[in-house]
Write a protein that holds these residues in place. Structure first.
Motif, short mmCIF file in Angstrom:
data_model
loop_
_atom_site.label_atom_id
_atom_site.label_comp_id
_atom_site.label_asym_id
_atom_site.label_seq_id
_atom_site.Cartn_x
_atom_site.Cartn_y
_atom_site.Cartn_z
N PHE A 98 0.84 -1.19 0.00
CA PHE A 98 0.00 0.00 0.00
C PHE A 98 0.89 1.25 0.00
CE2 PHE A 98 -2.77 -2.97 2.56
CZ PHE A 98 -3.79 -3.10 1.62
N VAL A 99 0.34 2.38 -0.43
CA VAL A 99 1.08 3.63 -0.38
C VAL A 99 0.79 4.34 0.95
CG1 VAL A 99 1.20 3.96 -2.88
CG2 VAL A 99 -0.71 4.93 -1.60
N VAL A 100 1.75 5.11 1.42
CA VAL A 100 1.57 5.88 2.65
C VAL A 100 0.32 6.75 2.48
CG1 VAL A 100 2.55 7.73 4.06
CG2 VAL A 100 3.98 5.82 3.34
N GLY A 101 -0.50 6.78 3.50
CA GLY A 101 -1.78 7.48 3.43
C GLY A 101 -2.90 6.53 3.04
N GLY A 102 -2.51 5.34 2.58
CA GLY A 102 -3.48 4.32 2.19
C GLY A 102 -3.12 2.96 2.77
N ILE A 103 -2.24 2.95 3.78
CA ILE A 103 -1.84 1.68 4.39
C ILE A 103 -2.95 1.19 5.33
CG2 ILE A 103 -0.20 0.53 5.94
CD1 ILE A 103 2.00 2.26 4.74
N GLN A 132 -6.56 2.41 0.51
CA GLN A 132 -6.43 3.41 -0.56
C GLN A 132 -6.58 4.78 0.08
OE1 GLN A 132 -9.09 2.52 -3.77
NE2 GLN A 132 -9.16 4.62 -4.47
N ARG A 133 -5.83 5.74 -0.40
CA ARG A 133 -5.97 7.10 0.11
C ARG A 133 -7.41 7.57 -0.12
NH1 ARG A 133 -0.37 9.66 -2.37
NH2 ARG A 133 0.99 8.75 -0.77
N GLY A 134 -8.02 8.07 0.96
CA GLY A 134 -9.39 8.58 0.85
C GLY A 134 -10.47 7.53 1.05
#
Length: 157
Positions: A98-103, A132-134
Motif C-alpha cells: 500500500f502507499v503511505v496514506g493508504g496503508i 487506498q488514500r481517501g
C-alpha cells in the motif's frame, strides 16, 4: 475511486461486516488521520491510523486513534521486544503493498504481528484505512482484532 481493494477483499473473505466512507485525501495534511476524521465528520478517537513499525528490527503493524501518539516503550513491551521504531515510509510501502496514506492493516502483502490500542475496543464501531488514500472502512474493533489475529494493548503515550 475503487471501493474494492486488497483490504476490502480481505474483510470480505474473512466474513467481516463493514461499510465504507470516502473523503478527499489531502496529501499536504500535517496529520493524515486527523484530516480523515475531520473529512468524514467523525471524532478522531474513532478514526484509527495504521502505522508500520520495527520491533527489534522485525516488522509489525500498530493501529491507534488518530488523535493519539504511539509510545514506543509501551509498544515494545506489548510484544515483549527490547526496542521499537517507526518503519521508513518506503519500507512500509514495499512490505504492505500500500502507499503511505493508504496503508491498511487488512490485506497487506505479508501479514505481520499487529496490535490495536486497547481504548479502541471500547468503541462500538471504528474507522480504519481501507487500503487506498481517501477510503475508510467502518467496522467493529473486536471484529478487526479477530480478523487480524491482533493483540489489544495500551500503546499510546
Amino acid at each position: 475511486m475503487a471501493r474494492t481493494t486488497r483490504a476490502t477483499q480481505f474483510l470480505d473473505k474473512a466474513g467481516i461486516a463493514y461499510t465504507t466512507a470516502t473523503y478527499d485525501y489531502d496529501p499536504n495534511a500535517e496529520r493524515i488521520g486527523l484530516q480523515a476524521a475531520e473529512a468524514i465528520g467523525e471524532h478522531p478517537s474513532r478514526v484509527l491510523k495504521t502505522l508500520m513499525v520495527e520491533l527489534d528490527g522485525k516488522p509489525a503493524c500498530v493501529v491507534v486513534p488518530s488523535d493519539r501518539e504511539v509510545s514506543m516503550k509501551k509498544l515494545a513491551s506489548a510484544f515483549g521486544a527490547k526496542s521499537a521504531a517507526m518503519m521508513k515510509p518506503a519500507n512500509a510501502e514495499k512490505l504492505t503493498g500500500f502507499v503511505v496514506g493508504g496503508i491498511s492493516p487488512f490485506g497487506q502483502k505479508k501479514q505481520v504481528p499487529t496490535a490495536i490500542e486497547i481504548s479502541a475496543m471500547e468503541e462500538a464501531l471504528v474507522y480504519m484505512n481501507g487500503g487506498q488514500r481517501g477510503l475508510q472502512v467502518r467496522l467493529s474493533p473486536k471484529d478487526a482484532l479477530a480478523a487480524l489475529n491482533a493483540i489489544a494493548a495500551p500503546l499510546t503515550a
